[in-house]
Design a protein around this motif. Structure first.
Motif, PDB file in Angstrom:
ATOM      1  N   THR A 173       0.835  -1.197   0.000  1.00  0.00           N
ATOM      2  CA  THR A 173       0.000   0.000   0.000  1.00  0.00           C
ATOM      3  C   THR A 173       0.871   1.249   0.000  1.00  0.00           C
ATOM      4  N   LEU A 174       0.283   2.350  -0.431  1.00  0.00           N
ATOM      5  CA  LEU A 174       1.006   3.622  -0.440  1.00  0.00           C
ATOM      6  C   LEU A 174       1.445   4.010   0.967  1.00  0.00           C
ATOM      7  N   GLU A 175       0.572   3.836   1.941  1.00  0.00           N
ATOM      8  CA  GLU A 175       0.901   4.205   3.317  1.00  0.00           C
ATOM      9  C   GLU A 175       2.066   3.371   3.845  1.00  0.00           C
ATOM     10  N   ALA A 176       2.015   2.068   3.597  1.00  0.00           N
ATOM     11  CA  ALA A 176       3.089   1.197   4.065  1.00  0.00           C
ATOM     12  C   ALA A 176       4.408   1.550   3.386  1.00  0.00           C
ATOM     13  N   ALA A 177       4.354   1.855   2.091  1.00  0.00           N
ATOM     14  CA  ALA A 177       5.568   2.225   1.368  1.00  0.00           C
ATOM     15  C   ALA A 177       6.151   3.525   1.902  1.00  0.00           C
ATOM     16  N   ALA A 178       5.299   4.485   2.230  1.00  0.00           N
ATOM     17  CA  ALA A 178       5.765   5.764   2.756  1.00  0.00           C
ATOM     18  C   ALA A 178       6.418   5.588   4.123  1.00  0.00           C
ATOM     19  N   HIS A 179       5.787   4.832   5.005  1.00  0.00           N
ATOM     20  CA  HIS A 179       6.364   4.589   6.335  1.00  0.00           C
ATOM     21  C   HIS A 179       7.695   3.844   6.215  1.00  0.00           C
ATOM     22  N   ALA A 180       7.747   2.865   5.318  1.00  0.00           N
ATOM     23  CA  ALA A 180       8.979   2.090   5.162  1.00  0.00           C
ATOM     24  C   ALA A 180      10.109   2.957   4.622  1.00  0.00           C
ATOM     25  N   ALA A 181       9.813   3.802   3.627  1.00  0.00           N
ATOM     26  CA  ALA A 181      10.844   4.669   3.061  1.00  0.00           C
ATOM     27  C   ALA A 181      11.384   5.621   4.110  1.00  0.00           C
ATOM     28  N   LEU A 182      10.500   6.193   4.909  1.00  0.00           N
ATOM     29  CA  LEU A 182      10.937   7.134   5.946  1.00  0.00           C
ATOM     30  C   LEU A 182      11.808   6.443   6.986  1.00  0.00           C
ATOM     31  N   ALA A 183      11.383   5.281   7.430  1.00  0.00           N
ATOM     32  CA  ALA A 183      12.152   4.554   8.445  1.00  0.00           C
ATOM     33  C   ALA A 183      13.489   4.066   7.898  1.00  0.00           C
ATOM     34  N   ASP A 184      13.469   3.486   6.710  1.00  0.00           N
ATOM     35  CA  ASP A 184      14.687   2.897   6.146  1.00  0.00           C
ATOM     36  C   ASP A 184      15.733   3.951   5.799  1.00  0.00           C
ATOM     37  N   GLN A 185      15.304   5.112   5.353  1.00  0.00           N
ATOM     38  CA  GLN A 185      16.245   6.118   4.875  1.00  0.00           C
ATOM     39  C   GLN A 185      16.663   7.131   5.938  1.00  0.00           C
ATOM     40  N   THR A 186      15.789   7.382   6.931  1.00  0.00           N
ATOM     41  CA  THR A 186      16.079   8.441   7.910  1.00  0.00           C
ATOM     42  C   THR A 186      16.092   7.965   9.357  1.00  0.00           C
ATOM     43  N   GLY A 187      15.533   6.784   9.632  1.00  0.00           N
ATOM     44  CA  GLY A 187      15.423   6.313  11.007  1.00  0.00           C
ATOM     45  C   GLY A 187      14.205   6.823  11.732  1.00  0.00           C
ATOM     46  N   VAL A 188      13.379   7.651  11.103  1.00  0.00           N
ATOM     47  CA  VAL A 188      12.175   8.207  11.745  1.00  0.00           C
ATOM     48  C   VAL A 188      11.041   7.201  11.618  1.00  0.00           C
ATOM     49  N   ARG A 189      10.497   6.817  12.761  1.00  0.00           N
ATOM     50  CA  ARG A 189       9.446   5.804  12.794  1.00  0.00           C
ATOM     51  C   ARG A 189       8.274   6.263  13.660  1.00  0.00           C
ATOM     52  N   GLY A 190       7.126   5.646  13.402  1.00  0.00           N
ATOM     53  CA  GLY A 190       5.976   5.840  14.271  1.00  0.00           C
ATOM     54  C   GLY A 190       5.352   7.221  14.208  1.00  0.00           C
ATOM     55  N   VAL A 191       5.403   7.886  13.059  1.00  0.00           N
ATOM     56  CA  VAL A 191       4.784   9.202  12.934  1.00  0.00           C
ATOM     57  C   VAL A 191       3.563   9.101  12.032  1.00  0.00           C
ATOM     58  N   ALA A 192       2.618  10.005  12.241  1.00  0.00           N
ATOM     59  CA  ALA A 192       1.421  10.043  11.408  1.00  0.00           C
ATOM     60  C   ALA A 192       1.760  10.689  10.070  1.00  0.00           C
ATOM     61  N   LEU A 193       1.316  10.071   8.987  1.00  0.00           N
ATOM     62  CA  LEU A 193       1.542  10.603   7.652  1.00  0.00           C
ATOM     63  C   LEU A 193       0.201  10.870   6.973  1.00  0.00           C
ATOM     64  N   GLU A 194       0.156  11.973   6.271  1.00  0.00           N
ATOM     65  CA  GLU A 194      -1.047  12.367   5.538  1.00  0.00           C
ATOM     66  C   GLU A 194      -0.717  12.407   4.057  1.00  0.00           C
ATOM     67  N   GLN A 195      -1.580  11.792   3.250  1.00  0.00           N
ATOM     68  CA  GLN A 195      -1.355  11.839   1.808  1.00  0.00           C
ATOM     69  C   GLN A 195      -1.648  13.249   1.303  1.00  0.00           C
ATOM     70  N   LEU A 196      -0.690  13.803   0.569  1.00  0.00           N
ATOM     71  CA  LEU A 196      -0.789  15.182   0.125  1.00  0.00           C
ATOM     72  C   LEU A 196      -1.420  15.329  -1.255  1.00  0.00           C
ATOM     73  N   TYR A 197      -0.754  14.738  -2.256  1.00  0.00           N
ATOM     74  CA  TYR A 197      -1.150  14.990  -3.642  1.00  0.00           C
ATOM     75  C   TYR A 197      -0.420  13.987  -4.525  1.00  0.00           C
ATOM     76  N   SER A 198      -0.965  13.778  -5.718  1.00  0.00           N
ATOM     77  CA  SER A 198      -0.315  12.905  -6.696  1.00  0.00           C
ATOM     78  C   SER A 198       0.206  13.752  -7.846  1.00  0.00           C
ATOM     79  N   PHE A 199       1.489  13.589  -8.145  1.00  0.00           N
ATOM     80  CA  PHE A 199       2.146  14.363  -9.189  1.00  0.00           C
ATOM     81  C   PHE A 199       2.515  13.449 -10.354  1.00  0.00           C
TER      82      PHE A 199
END
Length: 229
Positions: free
Chosen positions: A42-68
């Motif tokens: 899912t988009l949400e799972a991919a976003a959380h995984a990218a943030l955690a894997d690349q920056t170490g930031v985990r467990g934050v709320a994410l809001e879908q912004l826009y599709s480009f």
């Protein structure tokens, strides 16, 4: 089928300024955290995984912004927004990342056109949200002073707020409560610490006054009395 990618605009307040989280990739290229979306994810799972894997930031709320659209419509980037307290989330670059760093939104390194577009959209979204919901509570540590809360709003909105009115409206809104502690950051009387009352930051009737005060919007006219008494 189009290639789909997620990218993240992660915002915090540091040194009285709104900051964005960027990653430096090999070749000294600065970019937003992001990754391709694998099939079945899912988009949400991919976003959380990218943030955690690349920056170490985990467990934050994410809001879908826009599709480009990307590559002339052959691909799409789905941007997400996260608001975090930088002190709660130590940074740890992933194996494909050289460096992770906070940058003031007014002093960013060179970014490509696509990343700049996503980041500017995210910045405008944060400012718009600040006008109707107390989002600054997400940018602060667990306990904070009213001065720190005001500073967070000023950093996001880009202008000063009247201190007396701001504090009055914050306390009247019922979105914070005393933490029963105080902190001295210098000479003078220690400042009382507050914390969020908890729960989701929904736009409730009791919050509308602070939202209008923060946005600088005029009070609405009272509803007319219904006809016929």
């Amino acid at each position: 089928m189009k290639d789909v990618r997620v990218e993240l605009v992660v915002v915090s307040v540091r040194d009285r300024a709104a900051n964005a989280l960027l990653v430096r990739l090999p070749g000294s290229v600065w970019a937003l955290p992001g990754a391709a979306v694998a099939p079945g994810v899912t988009l949400e799972a991919a976003a959380h995984a990218a943030l955690a894997d690349q920056t170490g930031v985990r467990g934050v709320a994410l809001e879908q912004l826009y599709s480009f659209d990307r590559r002339g419509g052959e691909a799409v980037c789905v941007a997400h927004l996260g608001l975090v307290s930088a002190g709660r989330h130590p940074l740890a670059p992933g194996p494909a990342v050289v460096e992770v760093r906070w940058f003031p939104l007014d002093d960013l390194p060179a970014l490509d056109t696509d990343a700049t577009q996503v980041l500017e959209y995210g910045r405008s979204r944060v400012r718009a949200k600040a006008a109707y919901a107390p989002i600054a509570l997400q940018l602060l540590p667990e306990m904070f002073t009213l001065g720190e809360l005001q500073t967070a709003y000023e950093a996001v909105l880009g202008h000063d707020l009247d201190t007396r009115n701001f504090r009055r409206d914050v306390l009247a809104a019922g979105i914070v409560e005393p933490a029963g502690r105080s902190r001295a950051d210098g000479p003078g009387r220690p400042a009382g610490l507050y914390r969020s009352c908890g729960g989701d930051f929904q736009v409730l009737a009791r919050e509308r006054r602070i939202a209008r005060a923060i946005a600088g919007a005029p009070e609405p006219e009272p509803d007319p009395e219904p006809a016929g008494g």
